[in-house]
Design a protein around this motif. Structure first.
Motif, mmCIF file in Angstrom:
data_model
loop_
_atom_site.group_PDB
_atom_site.id
_atom_site.type_symbol
_atom_site.label_atom_id
_atom_site.label_comp_id
_atom_site.label_asym_id
_atom_site.label_seq_id
_atom_site.Cartn_x
_atom_site.Cartn_y
_atom_site.Cartn_z
ATOM 1 N N ALA A 160 39.455 39.105 47.676
ATOM 2 C CA ALA A 160 38.692 38.104 48.428
ATOM 3 C C ALA A 160 39.216 37.995 49.859
ATOM 4 N N GLY A 161 38.357 37.562 50.758
ATOM 5 C CA GLY A 161 38.803 37.303 52.117
ATOM 6 C C GLY A 161 39.555 35.983 52.180
ATOM 7 N N GLY A 162 40.215 35.751 53.303
ATOM 8 C CA GLY A 162 40.947 34.493 53.467
ATOM 9 C C GLY A 162 42.149 34.421 52.552
ATOM 10 N N HIS A 163 42.462 33.206 52.070
ATOM 11 C CA HIS A 163 43.646 32.991 51.228
ATOM 12 C C HIS A 163 43.347 33.432 49.800
ATOM 13 N N ALA A 164 43.473 34.720 49.566
ATOM 14 C CA ALA A 164 43.075 35.310 48.293
ATOM 15 C C ALA A 164 44.217 35.328 47.300
ATOM 16 N N GLY A 165 43.842 35.300 46.018
ATOM 17 C CA GLY A 165 44.816 35.472 44.959
ATOM 18 C C GLY A 165 45.083 36.940 44.709
ATOM 19 N N GLN A 166 45.911 37.205 43.716
ATOM 20 C CA GLN A 166 46.275 38.583 43.378
ATOM 21 C C GLN A 166 45.781 39.006 42.002
ATOM 22 N N GLN A 167 45.191 38.085 41.253
ATOM 23 C CA GLN A 167 44.782 38.423 39.893
ATOM 24 C C GLN A 167 43.433 39.133 39.868
ATOM 25 N N SER A 168 43.317 40.051 38.923
ATOM 26 C CA SER A 168 42.045 40.739 38.715
ATOM 27 C C SER A 168 40.974 39.731 38.304
ATOM 28 N N PRO A 169 39.767 39.868 38.831
ATOM 29 C CA PRO A 169 38.697 38.971 38.386
ATOM 30 C C PRO A 169 38.402 39.111 36.904
ATOM 31 N N LEU A 170 38.628 40.307 36.340
ATOM 32 C CA LEU A 170 38.383 40.508 34.912
ATOM 33 C C LEU A 170 39.286 39.616 34.077
ATOM 34 N N ALA A 171 40.526 39.429 34.533
ATOM 35 C CA ALA A 171 41.451 38.568 33.804
ATOM 36 C C ALA A 171 41.203 37.102 34.118
ATOM 37 N N LEU A 172 41.040 36.779 35.403
ATOM 38 C CA LEU A 172 40.966 35.378 35.820
ATOM 39 C C LEU A 172 39.743 34.667 35.251
ATOM 40 N N ILE A 173 38.589 35.289 35.340
ATOM 41 C CA ILE A 173 37.373 34.646 34.838
ATOM 42 C C ILE A 173 37.437 34.452 33.325
ATOM 43 N N ARG A 174 37.914 35.465 32.618
ATOM 44 C CA ARG A 174 37.955 35.341 31.162
ATOM 45 C C ARG A 174 38.948 34.270 30.717
ATOM 46 N N GLU A 175 40.085 34.137 31.405
ATOM 47 C CA GLU A 175 41.043 33.093 31.040
ATOM 48 C C GLU A 175 40.450 31.708 31.266
ATOM 49 N N ILE A 176 39.761 31.528 32.383
ATOM 50 C CA ILE A 176 39.135 30.227 32.663
ATOM 51 C C ILE A 176 38.045 29.921 31.641
ATOM 52 N N ARG A 177 37.249 30.930 31.322
ATOM 53 C CA ARG A 177 36.144 30.710 30.389
ATOM 54 C C ARG A 177 36.626 30.450 28.957
ATOM 55 N N SER A 178 37.881 30.701 28.660
ATOM 56 C CA SER A 178 38.391 30.422 27.321
ATOM 57 C C SER A 178 38.484 28.932 27.039
ATOM 58 N N TRP A 179 38.434 28.095 28.105
ATOM 59 C CA TRP A 179 38.540 26.649 27.911
ATOM 60 C C TRP A 179 37.556 25.835 28.752
ATOM 61 N N PHE A 180 36.907 26.464 29.727
ATOM 62 C CA PHE A 180 36.048 25.719 30.659
ATOM 63 C C PHE A 180 34.644 26.304 30.660
ATOM 64 N N ASP A 181 33.643 25.445 30.390
ATOM 65 C CA ASP A 181 32.260 25.926 30.367
ATOM 66 C C ASP A 181 31.422 25.338 31.491
ATOM 67 N N GLY A 182 32.080 24.738 32.501
ATOM 68 C CA GLY A 182 31.361 24.161 33.630
ATOM 69 C C GLY A 182 31.077 25.172 34.722
ATOM 70 N N PRO A 183 30.590 24.709 35.876
ATOM 71 C CA PRO A 183 30.229 25.610 36.972
ATOM 72 C C PRO A 183 31.420 26.442 37.435
ATOM 73 N N LEU A 184 31.192 27.745 37.562
ATOM 74 C CA LEU A 184 32.263 28.663 37.927
ATOM 75 C C LEU A 184 31.714 29.751 38.845
ATOM 76 N N ALA A 185 32.350 29.902 40.001
ATOM 77 C CA ALA A 185 31.992 30.959 40.949
ATOM 78 C C ALA A 185 33.148 31.945 41.059
ATOM 79 N N LEU A 186 32.827 33.185 41.377
ATOM 80 C CA LEU A 186 33.838 34.216 41.548
ATOM 81 C C LEU A 186 33.838 34.715 42.980
#
Length: 336
Positions: free
Chosen positions: A168-194
């Protein structure tokens, strides 16, 4: 700008986030996002946004943020009255919640006054900021770089999350989106952008396949005619690819992605930059980046898809066409 083939079910989302032409949010870009760009993004059918700190008035002048919100609100209202079958998407304002932002309280009051529909919060999750947004019916999306911060944001009252992944541009993280989105979705079903190299319809489709409700795109919009960026900056986006991006904490105290050529032009070796820590961050003047580095230009890794400088509407058209074509092609594997 929906067509007869638009069948995406977004009924689970807050009202302000429904009905977009494509599931895309234009991310807030420091200096670059101004009312002209936000209005063009919204008219094109995606959520446009800008950092509140971009609206900087001279000393003694009335708050420019108030004038910008008036301009955006009135122009989108006028568009919607003239185009009842093709209304604009809502807009968002980004609030930097970092303790050094001395304007925060004032900007929250102004945003609540204008009933900003979508609030994007960054660099700190605070209950009182979420309460200010909810007081006027606003939806809060908080940007995070890992699952721990995601949980803290929701605990403090954010409605949704923006997962800022590697690339990502700006202050980006280092985690793969494949890992980050799936970890969040394991407990959160609300609005989520990548966020992270979303510069094409194919990338947007991949974000949706992972489980994100939206893509979050910034760097491609730097190279648009409405963007408040220097022409050299826009052309550097067009001429660069992912190999031309470096990841450094030097310029703001937090790691971010920058155009290597802009670092070289400033007389520094992009392959040998010192580090800085978060104590150097100061948003009292609108940016944590010292003026000496004002032409160190940020960018995400997705810019290989940016081939020329176009209008924001033309960029959305391209992403829309690619998104639908990629979706149809992929769907054909599962039919027949």
């Amino acid at each position: 700008m929906k067509d007869s083939n638009w069948t995406r079910d977004d009924s689970h989302l807050p009202k302000a986030l429904r009905g977009l032409r494509i599931p895309l949010i234009g991310s807030p870009l420091f200096i670059i996002s101004v009312p002209e760009l936000v209005i063009a993004q919204c008219k094109a059918g995606i959520i446009g946004s800008f950092p509140a700190l971009n609206a900087r008035e001279a000393e003694g002048e009335p708050p420019l943020l108030d004038a910008w919100l008036k301009q955006i609100t009135e122009e989108l209202d006028r568009h919607n009255q003239q185009n009842p079958d093709n209304p604009a998407a809502p807009y968002a304002v980004n609030q930097i919640v970092h303790r050094s932002n001395t304007r925060l309280e004032r900007d929250l009051e102004i945003s609540a006054k204008w009933e900003v529909p979508v609030w994007i919060t960054s660099l700190g999750a605070r209950v009182e900021v979420n309460e200010a947004a909810h007081s006027c019916g606003g939806v809060v999306l908080h940007d995070i770089i890992n699952n721990t911060f995601a949980k803290k944001a929701i605990e403090k009252g954010a409605d949704g999350l923006i997962a800022v992944a590697a690339g990502a541009g700006g202050h980006a993280g280092q985690q793969s989106p494949l890992a980050l989105i799936r970890e969040i979705r394991s407990w959160f079903d609300g609005p989520l952008a990548l966020s992270g190299a979303i510069a094409s319809g194919e990338a947007l489709l991949a974000a949706r396949a992972l489980g994100a409700d939206f893509g979050y795109a910034g760097s491609p919009f730097i190279a648009t005619k409405e963007a408040n960026a220097q022409e050299e900056y826009k052309q550097m986006i067009v001429d660069s690819t992912a190999e031309d991006i470096i990841y450094s904490s030097l310029f703001t105290g937090v790691h971010g992605n920058y155009l290597k050529k802009s670092v070289e032009r400033a007389g520094m070796d992009p392959n040998d930059l010192p580090s800085a820590d978060s104590s150097s961050m100061n948003f009292g003047q609108g940016s944590s980046k010292p003026k000496a580095w004002k032409e160190i230009w940020g960018s995400g890794q997705g810019i290989g898809d940016v081939q020329d400088v176009v209008t924001a509407g033309e960029l959305v058209d391209r992403i829309d066409q690619e998104y639908r074509a990629a979706g149809a092609q992929l769907a054909s594997e599962f039919t027949g």
